[in-house]
Design an enzyme around this catalytic site. Structure first.
Site, short mmCIF file in Angstrom:
data_model
loop_
_atom_site.label_atom_id
_atom_site.label_comp_id
_atom_site.label_asym_id
_atom_site.label_seq_id
_atom_site.Cartn_x
_atom_site.Cartn_y
_atom_site.Cartn_z
N ASN A 1 23.80 90.11 100.78
CA ASN A 1 24.70 90.72 101.77
C ASN A 1 25.13 92.13 101.39
OD1 ASN A 1 25.20 89.46 104.17
ND2 ASN A 1 26.63 87.97 103.30
N ALA B 1 25.44 86.12 111.95
CA ALA B 1 24.11 85.53 112.16
C ALA B 1 23.56 85.01 110.83
CB ALA B 1 23.16 86.57 112.75
N ASP C 1 25.20 84.47 108.01
CA ASP C 1 26.10 83.47 107.38
C ASP C 1 25.90 82.10 108.01
OD1 ASP C 1 27.13 85.76 106.19
OD2 ASP C 1 28.81 85.91 107.61
#
Ligand code: ADP
Length: 298
Positions: free
Chosen positions: A166, A252, A254
């Site tokens: 991320n 999306a 996650d």
């Protein structure tokens, strides 16, 4: 019952709504995954956040939200005088969403101090732990190293470690991120990145190149996401069915992670789990905000 821990930060969310108003919610990558994992699991499990919050009214409301989602709060440290981070989603004249953050003083930045004061007690009995690049980016370098040491020990005890990088350019520089994210991969059994972040950070242009890099770091199971295009699951491509309507792509990735891990814990193969994760993500992007309201879930 298995103990599944999601380590990181949940924030107060203020999302632009009609008439100049803002709608207040709670969101954050590992929290979003926790919610969708808990909702999707067929096998009962204890799903909890390993985080730090304050003792103010918003922190209390956040903890109440966790409970309402059926999440376990026993590893949410509450710090006297601290507050959670906050972010605001505003929509500009072109309809583009902008994110503004107030998180430099967030209680979650003190998480590793809390863990260390407890001598790692929160990890005891953990079967699976998910953490992300954001969980690391908000920490000092000293705390990142301490945390990764704890996670290596947890993995050595048999827990499954799951990592999603991320990458957020706003939180740290490219070189710093590339260094720490590689260290984090070195602690992970399962990796759930996007191809784009591997292109940006390590110049890997294809899922195969990213997969070689991850395997070299000791990752055993991987899904590489390529947005609306396709998924690469342990060496195999899987087509993504395009969403009929994209309302808001927040969470999306996650929600994909939540659906994927739920299916894996329920005994599905990585490929089947990726199909379920993708179906969930496709649904989530049809709604505004990170979390589909409980009333619209069933
Ligand atoms: P993030 O940037 O939040 O990590 P991605 O853009 O990588 O999210 O997308 C995560 C997953 O969401 C993808 O792997 C895919 O399964 C699903 N997804 C994203 N965009 C679409 C779309 N337009 N239609 C259907 N599924 C999508």
């Amino acid at each position: 019952m298995k103990k599944l821990l999601m380590l990181g930060e949940c924030m107060v969310e203020m999302a632009a709504a009609e008439g100049g108003l803002y709608r207040q919610g709670f969101a954050g990558d590992v929290y979003n995954t926790a919610v969708y994992l808990k909702r999707s699991l067929k096998t009962p499990a204890q799903v909890g956040l390993l985080t730090a919050v304050g003792d103010d009214a918003m922190s209390e409301a956040m903890l109440a939200r966790f409970r309402a989602e059926g999440l376990d709060n026993r590893h949410c440290y509450q710090l006297a005088g601290a507050m959670p981070g906050l972010y605001l989603i505003e929509v500009d004249e072109n309809g583009e969403r902008n994110f503004l953050y107030w998180r430099s003083q967030a209680a979650a930045r003190q998480l590793v101090r809390c863990i260390e004061e407890d001598n790692g007690a929160a990890f005891s009995g953990t079967d699976l732990l998910l953490f992300s690049g954001i969980s690391l980016a908000i920490l000092s370098a000293e705390h990142r190293a301490l945390l990764l040491g704890r996670l290596k020990a947890l993995r050595a005890q048999g827990a499954t470690l799951v990592f999603d990088p991320n990458y957020r350019a706003k939180l740290w520089g490219k070189e710093e991120a590339a260094h720490w994210l590689a260290q984090a991969y070195g602690c992970a059994d399962i990796a759930l990145p996007g191809l784009e972040e591997h292109q940006l950070l390590w110049g890997q242009q294809s899922p195969e190149q990213a997969a070689d890099f991850l395997t070299g770091l000791g990752v055993k199971e991987l899904v590489i996401k390529q947005g609306p295009e396709r998924l690469f699951v342990n060496g195999q491509y899987l087509a993504v069915t395009p969403a009929e309507q994209v309302v808001d792509t927040t969470a999306a990735g996650d929600s994909f992670n939540g659906g994927y891990l739920a299916a894996r814990l329920d005994g599905q193969s990585p490929l089947e789990a990726a199909k379920l994760g993708a179906a969930l993500a496709r649904r989530v992007i049809g709604y505004r905000g990170a979390i589909i309201e409980q009333s619209q879930w069933a």
